[in-house]
Design an enzyme around this catalytic site. Structure first.
Site, PDB file in Angstrom:
ATOM      1  N   ARG B  72       0.864  -1.176   0.000  1.00 49.20           N
ATOM      2  CA  ARG B  72       0.000   0.000   0.000  1.00 49.20           C
ATOM      3  C   ARG B  72       0.900   1.225   0.000  1.00 49.20           C
ATOM      4  O   ARG B  72       1.971   1.210   0.594  1.00 49.20           O
ATOM      5  CB  ARG B  72      -0.833   0.051   1.274  1.00 49.20           C
ATOM      6  CG  ARG B  72      -1.978  -0.919   1.254  1.00 49.20           C
ATOM      7  CD  ARG B  72      -2.511  -1.183   2.637  1.00 49.20           C
ATOM      8  NE  ARG B  72      -3.531  -2.209   2.543  1.00 49.20           N
ATOM      9  CZ  ARG B  72      -4.832  -1.948   2.415  1.00 49.20           C
ATOM     10  NH1 ARG B  72      -5.285  -0.702   2.428  1.00 49.20           N
ATOM     11  NH2 ARG B  72      -5.707  -2.919   2.296  1.00 49.20           N
ATOM     12  N   ASP B 103      -9.418  -3.082  -7.383  1.00 49.38           N
ATOM     13  CA  ASP B 103     -10.120  -1.826  -7.269  1.00 49.38           C
ATOM     14  C   ASP B 103      -9.225  -0.632  -6.879  1.00 49.38           C
ATOM     15  O   ASP B 103      -9.187   0.385  -7.576  1.00 49.38           O
ATOM     16  CB  ASP B 103     -11.167  -2.017  -6.172  1.00 49.38           C
ATOM     17  CG  ASP B 103     -12.399  -1.219  -6.444  1.00 49.38           C
ATOM     18  OD1 ASP B 103     -12.970  -1.371  -7.546  1.00 49.38           O
ATOM     19  OD2 ASP B 103     -12.765  -0.413  -5.567  1.00 49.38           O
ATOM     20  N   THR B 126      -7.226 -10.160  -8.647  1.00 43.74           N
ATOM     21  CA  THR B 126      -7.794 -10.185  -7.295  1.00 43.74           C
ATOM     22  C   THR B 126      -8.603 -11.456  -7.142  1.00 43.74           C
ATOM     23  O   THR B 126      -9.301 -11.873  -8.065  1.00 43.74           O
ATOM     24  CB  THR B 126      -8.703  -8.972  -7.032  1.00 43.74           C
ATOM     25  OG1 THR B 126      -9.548  -9.268  -5.909  1.00 43.74           O
ATOM     26  CG2 THR B 126      -9.600  -8.661  -8.211  1.00 43.74           C
ATOM     27  N   SER B 216     -25.124 -34.368   8.588  1.00 37.24           N
ATOM     28  CA  SER B 216     -24.192 -33.249   8.742  1.00 37.24           C
ATOM     29  C   SER B 216     -24.505 -32.188   7.700  1.00 37.24           C
ATOM     30  O   SER B 216     -25.139 -32.473   6.686  1.00 37.24           O
ATOM     31  CB  SER B 216     -22.746 -33.715   8.588  1.00 37.24           C
ATOM     32  OG  SER B 216     -22.536 -34.229   7.294  1.00 37.24           O
TER      33      SER B 216
END
Lengths: 323, 323, 323, 323
Positions: B72, B103, B126, B216
């Site tokens: 970042r 994005d 992504t 289950s």
């Protein structure tokens, strides 16, 4: 001995089905009748007992879980429950038991033997590898490989972002999964209940790594570590190292599932045969195991009371390899 | 156009390396010089830019993470930072950019283009598959398969113990991973941000299952579900179903790592080539994608502002297949 | 001892890189300088020798193959070649060698020691597990799991079509991979060089299986079986069983590659450290191994001359489990 | 329509079970009775037809092979056989069929429809991806990933020994598996039936690679390539390049087995539902497929007579990425 029964109990472990298969086919091969009990001690009490044939265990050697299912049994903790269980076994003419499971399973089996005298051989099935009397337990190798595969994946993202990851693996009382997956995964540090590592040790190690130009680090934490969970440890480390990008992940129940590795299938197969032969040879209240690659029988009382120390050589290896 | 540069930014995704390889080799094949920028926008500002050759990307197609690293960048949010970045690009004579990311990456790229006019083509990398302008994003197929593998493992242990498992998968704003891994994993229910499922719906479904003799159940929860995390949802369900044995596991960061699947390697390779060709053909501010299996270019402003709806057909499938 | 060198030689095996990493880091940890020799004996002769640091072996523990590469060396078979090799080692001041490889590697190492007296410790790296002096060799566990994964896949298609499959696995002189993958894969029969199984035995077994309502069967054949290759055996069986749908597949070189299992990474790490410590403690001409889970050193002359018998217990298991 | 039946036929493919599950549950969800026919057309003739319930398809979505089994049927090639088959269907009141398989399966289905008018919807299940009318067939994605995993492994050993590997993958008439696994695996060259590549092209490429300092190379060959098998091609290349260390491996039947990928499970699930809905909506003689990610129905006569061309974009990609 003409008729035996088998069941799985406690937490499931990969390779239990391979062991079931081996017990069933070994028994038939050796001219015994063999019965499967569903849901462990609970099914024994409810009478969920049925004859198994060679084909009953076809195509299960490669599967995770247990086809005989597993459950905790409150009723078996009562004398009344155990009497019911015993009567059900007698009704079918069952003269010996193979119990596949861990600590709790064998505690029940030992009590049952003491009260009713029915011979039982336990086969160690637990991913934790924490049973005295066997170098390896069924499911351990698979769990380590599952954890390792996860660590390999996480290293990809750790390295891409220069991050520190705390990864929690299973092991409430034992660091076996942590130490083996840590060495295998090239972890910078491994935190296990058997050794005491302080938060300061962790911080020191991370700073040394940074000084040696390590851009990312992985610390494997056994869930039973005395410093707390991976999350708790990471929070305390973060306070002192605000510039490091620290993340936490707990591997959880994926470690219990999956098809067993070759090692676990073979171990399970060997132990299954040895359990049946143990019963035929007059073993009465033992756990079958593998020590130094040889089949051994250990009294159940010992197996459940003694603890198995972590391999010192491996603890030392993690230090050397993480420089 | 003679010189281009590429970088990865934002959360890493499996297949980013395959895309890097494709961009580099496509550029060289098409007679461009190509530069790699490390650590995304941060490295652009710090000038971590170096020439790449064909062999720079040997033996990476099969690896997870990103060899160009990702970070970042606070500095890139400032005008001053972006000016520095632009000067560094100019210094190397770079005339076009390929930005691999999601994005946030494209929001930065779009702003950078608006301010400095340097042509940029984004390649969608992504695991969330939440980008408008491409049916699939790089890393999504791998993440779904990783989640699926985990669900397969957990089903082993769920079935052995007759348990209900809530499994949390990634997807803060999007249920793509949840819905695909849920269908693939035979989940009884999938909870995603795009649909509203109440706690009562969950309880009803579990009770129906029990009545139909399901022993289950597995419920897949996207981390961004409006009912909260898997843990929170499970706690509320437990209150109403005290007899069910309910467990929770969150798959975490393993979903970001691992070697890419064939699908992701091929998608990444196609998009890498198309990104370079887009720049050469005068594309200026677009994301390259695949729609209906064909290469398309979508304006970056659209790609970052429009949302991609979940496939209705798949939502319906989960209902039908879980009966 | 101040300086040591290491190399890999012979057929590559998964885990060699984990062993290289361990040798390098153990040496540095123990205050030695450590040099890597590329391409085995060939590189020793050509002088491809360079110093390794801790970071030289970062991020390789999980990879297959060998970063030091491997090659056969015709020149090392000549006295002249070996003299050149020795001079190159002396030039760098190298006082001890770690040789990672198999039979051929150790034969060369033993000769080299006899002629020049340079201490050497061999670490057993070969998928065949056929070295006297160690219960397990590096790469064996991975190869077995790779073979097993293939057998699991082939069983899917065998069962769908009611077919008999002959699957050939590696092992020219040894049935270790065959017997372990056969037991793990639930094979109906395993054919290995160490036992004599006739074509009639095979046909009898297949007919018994058919009579017991087995619809499909798998027979694992070690490539060195005395009856010939899987293809040759299958052709002869087909002549007698025209109604059976018989197929053959040979697993080939996939058995040599892939990331190592946890078992192999840990074994390789242990042996790497023990090899370095062996040199420091005055070992001169030995192979390091693990017997009964303990580190041992065996004279190289023994290691290359004695053969390791197949485990009788496992041979018996295959018979019992395939009923 | 009240009752339908389904079957699998031809070579099995991973994901067939996921499709069976989807057909069965979709039918029940839409208030149809559904019958399973074992062993394809052969079982139809022999009357191996039985009702399926929702639980009949529990826990199979993740498995390879086909629980309904598959077989070639000589009898169905005769008018008499087909009449028997039709009578058996009528006896159960079956009004529509779902046929999961490939070319041969649909040829039979088309003939059966022409003769007896029973509506049939085919679902494309074949690893070869060679059916006109669907961008993807069930099993293809899994087969490509299996081949890719093998190529990844072989590259480890190729790189360690500086070798050239010719790897043969399935595809008698179609290069889909070859081209996708070749791109995904970073192959230097891909040889497929759809393009003509000469032995001289191969030699030229290998020499260029060597000149560009590539130390190892991988060439993927579809089994149906016009130059012959991988073995034959390699032999001819060896004659001209005596110094190169050339090896050959054929991946064989592992490509047909294994648990399906997410992509195949979802594709299979979608096509299963669409097949049932097709029957209900009056489709009579079609194959259901996915084109541009949308469900489509193609007349069976078209599906079996038209061929699907290889993607030109991918052929070009292999050239660019292998520089």
């Amino acid at each position: 001995m003409k008729k035996i029964a088998l069941f799985t109990s406690g937490g499931d472990a990969p390779g239990m089905n391979a062991c079931i298969r081996s017990v069933v086919r070994s028994a038939i091969y050796l001219d015994l009748e063999v019965y499967g009990i569903k849901y462990g001690y609970d099914g024994m009490i409810r009478g969920e007992i049925s004859k198994m044939e060679s084909y009953s265990v076809s195509n299960i050697v490669q599967t995770g879980g247990t086809i005989l299912k597993s459950a905790r049994s409150e009723d078996f903790r009562t004398k009344e429950g155990r009497e019911k269980a015993y009567k059900n076994l007698k009704k079918h003419g069952i003269e010996g038991l193979v119990a596949i499971g861990g600590d709790g399973t064998f505690t029940g089996a030992n009590l049952f033997y003491d009260e009713f005298g029915i011979p039982v051989v336990g086969a160690p099935g637990t991913i934790d590898n924490d049973l005295y009397g066997s170098d390896y337990t069924i499911g351990f190798d698979t769990a380590v490989n599952t954890a390792l595969d996860a660590i390999d994946k996480i290293r990809d993202t750790a390295a891409s972002h220069d991050r520190v990851f705390f990864i929690e693996v299973m092991g409430r009382h034992s660091g076996y999964i942590a130490i083996q997956s840590g060495i295998g995964g090239g972890a910078e540090m491994v935190m296990v209940p058997e050794t005491s590592t302080t938060i300061d040790d962790v911080i020191k190690k991370l700073r040394e790594g940074r000084d040696n130009k390590k851009t990312s680090s992985i610390i494997v934490v056994a869930e039973g570590d005395e410093q707390g969970s991976a999350l708790q440890i990471a929070e305390r480390v973060k306070l002192e190292t605000p510039k490091m990008d620290i993340r936490v992940t707990s591997l959880g129940h994926i470690q219990r599932g999956g098809g067993p590795t070759a090692f676990d299938r073979i171990l399970a197969s060997r132990l299954g045969l040895a359990a049946v032969e143990g019963l035929m040879n007059g073993q009465k209240n033992v756990m079958v195991g593998v020590i130094d690659n040889k089949i051994t029988y250990t009294n159940l009382k010992l197996a459940i009371s003694k603890s198995k120390p972590l391999n010192e050589e491996l603890i030392r290896l993690t230090k050397i390899l993480s420089i």
